[in-house]
Design a protein around this motif. Structure first.
Motif, PDB file in Angstrom:
ATOM      1  N   TYR A   2       8.053   5.118   8.697  1.00 19.67           N
ATOM      2  CA  TYR A   2       8.844   3.951   8.335  1.00 19.67           C
ATOM      3  C   TYR A   2       9.533   3.422   9.594  1.00 19.67           C
ATOM      4  N   ALA A   3       8.932   2.423  10.195  1.00 16.01           N
ATOM      5  CA  ALA A   3       9.316   1.980  11.536  1.00 16.01           C
ATOM      6  C   ALA A   3      10.739   1.423  11.609  1.00 16.01           C
ATOM      7  N   GLU A   6      12.385   1.847   1.961  1.00 17.20           N
ATOM      8  CA  GLU A   6      12.376   3.194   2.536  1.00 17.20           C
ATOM      9  C   GLU A   6      13.554   4.017   2.035  1.00 17.20           C
ATOM     10  N   VAL A   7      14.713   3.370   1.918  1.00 15.94           N
ATOM     11  CA  VAL A   7      15.910   4.060   1.418  1.00 15.94           C
ATOM     12  C   VAL A   7      15.736   4.424  -0.053  1.00 15.94           C
ATOM     13  N   ILE A   8      15.231   3.475  -0.837  1.00 17.20           N
ATOM     14  CA  ILE A   8      15.014   3.736  -2.261  1.00 17.20           C
ATOM     15  C   ILE A   8      14.082   4.928  -2.461  1.00 17.20           C
ATOM     16  N   LYS A   9      12.977   4.966  -1.718  1.00 14.58           N
ATOM     17  CA  LYS A   9      11.965   5.996  -1.938  1.00 14.58           C
ATOM     18  C   LYS A   9      12.338   7.353  -1.338  1.00 14.58           C
ATOM     19  N   PRO A  23      20.112  -6.230  11.316  1.00 19.11           N
ATOM     20  CA  PRO A  23      19.936  -7.297  10.325  1.00 19.11           C
ATOM     21  C   PRO A  23      18.479  -7.505   9.927  1.00 19.11           C
ATOM     22  N   ALA A  24      18.270  -7.550   8.596  1.00 24.63           N
ATOM     23  CA  ALA A  24      16.968  -7.813   7.978  1.00 24.63           C
ATOM     24  C   ALA A  24      15.969  -6.679   8.177  1.00 24.63           C
ATOM     25  N   LYS A  25      16.372  -5.630   8.908  1.00 21.22           N
ATOM     26  CA  LYS A  25      15.488  -4.473   9.088  1.00 21.22           C
ATOM     27  C   LYS A  25      16.043  -3.238   8.403  1.00 21.22           C
ATOM     28  N   LEU A  63      15.338  11.985   6.911  1.00 23.33           N
ATOM     29  CA  LEU A  63      14.785  11.509   8.182  1.00 23.33           C
ATOM     30  C   LEU A  63      13.404  12.092   8.428  1.00 23.33           C
ATOM     31  N   ASN A  64      13.203  13.347   8.072  1.00 20.33           N
ATOM     32  CA  ASN A  64      11.878  13.958   8.226  1.00 20.33           C
ATOM     33  C   ASN A  64      10.853  13.244   7.356  1.00 20.33           C
ATOM     34  N   ASP A  65      11.256  12.890   6.132  1.00 19.47           N
ATOM     35  CA  ASP A  65      10.350  12.160   5.241  1.00 19.47           C
ATOM     36  C   ASP A  65      10.047  10.766   5.776  1.00 19.47           C
ATOM     37  N   LEU A  66      11.054  10.125   6.341  1.00 15.02           N
ATOM     38  CA  LEU A  66      10.856   8.793   6.926  1.00 15.02           C
ATOM     39  C   LEU A  66       9.864   8.845   8.083  1.00 15.02           C
TER      40      LEU A  66
END
Length: 286
Positions: free
Chosen positions: A76-77, A152-155, A91-93, A68-71
């Motif tokens: 990453y909105a 965002e999850v992948i990275k 959904p889709a976000k 979360l800190n990295d996000l």
């Protein structure tokens, strides 16, 4: 608080893949490159925890607080919006990739208990999130492609977890690929460096991905198009997702109607919320 954020659709949901008609703009699939800086990154002991996935299998996984800190640092909105709404799904976000869902543990344990051969296979961890099932395959010397909806999850989660568990980091470039985006466009994405070659997989795993009935056909098409003729697919999920409408029988009916795959209920939970694992293999061609 757990909250689904799906829109209610009272029309025909079964086979319409036209995302424009759904009113939701899904993110197009893309390959996510891993950089030299990421490969060289060092993690502090308080950045991660050692998690017992099942007896005899322990993985280093990035702490949620670290992710979360990295996000937030990267602004990453979409994920920040989900966190601010205390929602696991928008959904889709945002499609819940930061959380390890219960059926991922079920699938990991099933693979271990049944000695499923993962050695030297080409494997897709579909909707991977933290990537624990793909990591187990990677530690068995497989080639593993990790796919999740959010880049965002992948990275910020998947790639760090791979780096934390693989000692030979230089091998990651050859043994792993990472993808993000919508399943419909992923089926059309050329995931090979050779423009004329389309990679197909020996095994495709997916866990807790059938909660939204509107996405069932897109998910099924990944198995249909990307699983080898002799390949095996594993779908781990709750039997029914209350409040959303998705469930195993609905997804199983979709597969049966197409009459391409054999279906086996490989495992069912014996207590608590009903969970199961479907195993699918292609029917022999006449």
């Amino acid at each position: 608080m757990f909250k689904f954020g799906f829109f209610e659709d009272k029309g025909d949901k079964t086979k319409d893949l036209d995302t424009k008609k759904s009113g939701i703009d899904w993110i197009a699939a893309a390959k996510v490159e891993i950089s030299a800086l990421e490969i060289a990154k060092e993690y502090e002991p308080n950045d991660y925890m050692e998690n017992i996935i099942f007896p005899g299998c322990k993985l280093k996984l990035l702490r949620t607080e670290t992710a979360l800190n990295d996000l937030k640092k990267e602004n990453y909105a979409s994920i920040i919006e989900a966190e601010s709404q205390h929602s696991d799904l928008i959904p889709a976000k945002y499609e819940g990739g930061l959380k390890i869902w219960e059926c991922s543990y079920d699938l990991a344990h099933y693979l271990f208990e049944n000695n499923v051969d993962l050695q030297n296979k080409c494997i897709l961890d579909l909707g991977c999130g933290t990537g624990i099932v793909g990591l187990i395959a990677l530690l068995k010397n497989s080639i593993v492609h990790f796919q999740d909806y959010n880049v965002e999850v992948i990275k910020t989660v998947t790639i760090p977890n791979v780096l934390l568990n693989i000692d030979d980091r230089k091998s990651i470039v050859k043994r792993c690929q990472f993808f993000c985006g919508d399943w419909e466009s992923f089926t059309k994405l050329n995931n090979s460096d050779n423009e004329t070659e389309l990679i197909k997989y020996d095994i495709i795993f997916t866990s807790e991905t059938i909660y939204n009935p509107d996405n069932h056909r897109k998910l099924y098409e990944v198995f249909k198009r990307k699983l080898k003729q002799e390949g095996v697919g594993f779908i781990a999920a709750k039997t029914y997702y209350f409040g959303v409408g998705g469930g195993m029988r609905q997804f199983q009916n979709l597969i049966e109607e197409d009459d391409i795959f054999n279906i086996e209920i490989a495992w069912r939970s014996k207590e608590g919320v009903q969970r199961e694992i479907l195993k699918i293999t292609r029917k022999q061609q006449p």
